[in-house]
Design a protein around this motif. Sequence first.
Motif, short mmCIF file in Angstrom:
data_model
loop_
_atom_site.label_atom_id
_atom_site.label_comp_id
_atom_site.label_asym_id
_atom_site.label_seq_id
_atom_site.Cartn_x
_atom_site.Cartn_y
_atom_site.Cartn_z
N VAL A 359 0.10 3.14 -1.85
CA VAL A 359 1.30 2.31 -1.78
C VAL A 359 0.93 0.95 -2.32
O VAL A 359 -0.08 0.36 -1.93
CB VAL A 359 1.84 2.19 -0.34
CG1 VAL A 359 2.93 1.11 -0.27
CG2 VAL A 359 2.40 3.52 0.13
N LEU A 367 7.90 -2.12 -2.68
CA LEU A 367 6.87 -1.08 -2.59
C LEU A 367 7.01 -0.08 -3.73
O LEU A 367 8.11 0.26 -4.16
CB LEU A 367 6.98 -0.34 -1.26
CG LEU A 367 6.90 -1.19 0.01
CD1 LEU A 367 7.02 -0.31 1.23
CD2 LEU A 367 5.62 -1.99 0.05
N THR A 369 4.86 3.63 -5.45
CA THR A 369 3.80 4.63 -5.43
C THR A 369 3.77 5.25 -6.82
O THR A 369 4.38 4.73 -7.76
CB THR A 369 4.04 5.67 -4.33
OG1 THR A 369 2.91 6.54 -4.24
CG2 THR A 369 5.30 6.49 -4.61
#
Length: 555
Positions: A359, A367, A369
Amino acid sequence: MNFNTYFRLTSYATVAAAALALFIAGGVGTWLAIAFLLVMILAWKLEGTRWQLSERVALIVILASLPLFYLDWRVMGTYLDIAYLEGAIRERGSVEVAVLAHLILFLSGVKLLQRKADRDWFFLYLISFFEVLLSAGLSTSPAFLGTLILYLLCALSTVVAFEMQKARRKVTAKQTQLLVPPDSTLFRKLPMRLWRRRYLETRRLPLVSLGLLVLIVVLALPFFLIAPRTASGALKRGGIGISGFMGFSDNVTLGEIGHLKADDEVFMHVRIDRLGSAPPAGLRWRGVALDEFTGKAWKKSALAARSERKESERGFFQVGTTEDINHLATQTFFLEPVDTPVLFGAPRIVAVQGSLPFVQIDSEAALQTRPHDQERVVYKVYSDITEPPPTVLRSDPLDYPAPAARYLKLPAASDPRVAILAENVVRRAGARNGYDQARAIETYLRDSYAYSLDLKAGGPDPVADFLFNVRSGHCEYFATAMAVMLRTQGIASRVVNGFLPGEYNEAAGAYTVRQSDAHSWVEVYFPQTNSWVTFDPTPPAGRTSRARSGLAGQL
């Protein structure tokens, strides 16, 4: 075995092979497949008896059953939502495809139970062909090739038998027209041309069978060869696999969120597992925050783009802190395959949990990913959704530290009328602190301008065009106008792109969030409490998701 029995056997085998292909592809469940098998056995037993359905009765049964398929569509949608969200199934297939498979199988079953003329047999063959095509679109398993070969063999035999059956009936009809016994000497001497025609018709059968074989291979195999490349059947995915996704990158041009709002495709499902304290009005799913405005686009500045990568073998990533664990709201996100690495959550995110390789959190608390355009991502978010009370925010003198200066910058060529308008709005409202000034500008925009998805504002300064000429637009223009007006008054602000809560599904206990729920709003910085507070100047018409119930009333 006489010819009539052989013809029926090959016909039933073709129908059964198509149903088997649909079952293996996941188009129908085990119990429905067993029920269809029992119908086939019953139909075989009833062939040639008075218990077969007449054509009129069969039509009445089909028409009377249509409302049941509408009910099937409604119930199936709820079932798939629940199973999908509870993890009982890995993919939420298309409800429409599932109901279509049920309808096709039902029509086939009714036709089997009916007294059949040639056109009814042909209808059964046509249904079986569409079952195979549907199976090809659903299948990702090599086992489909086996069922396809079986179907081709059965279909080839059936077509040959069907054509022979028609030829035999035609010759019999010609014999009857002669009004003499078929075995008479006159018949054996005279109608040789009729026999030659019969044999010529029979010789066409290999060509007909070959044509059918080529047609099936050409149409079905491309479906099978193309579909597995996405690790999911082309039809089973239900249109999921969103590409060309806009509005959630490091550089967002005005208008991109508006394009998203024109699309009703499902983007994600969200289930609130634990609410914590009472949520603030207007809870949203936060995506990206942008701090630098160029005049026509928002982007991340060099400082905002700085990020920290967090990795965890346990799949738990702490990205913030909270003063009271009871304030945390727990949400589970079921994010569909989409070409953006952004992770969403209710602000302020404290931790993320899930099978994620990493993350990454930037300076604006957004955020990310790894990209997941070919797979679904499931993760939990723990958010502290509390905000300081207005009394505390009103007492904030807004003494910003040096790093916050980037939230006050404006393009050099900004229209001076925007600052004058903001000053007039604040003065008329009698606002004497940063919080009340922000509320005054928010209320002014919400009450004085119209919401529209039409992208009319433009030119060298879209904000000025929106405020002084067009006076209508979608959420991006309202959020941008408010952020710019706040900055002219020395109030630090940034624009956030995310989603409205979406439509609440009472049965599944989750929100269905569509691309049309994409939204932009403003966050204002209050340094005394080191908090970012949400403001939304968009009129109610642009802040309303589809009809919601239950917890949605609080959101």
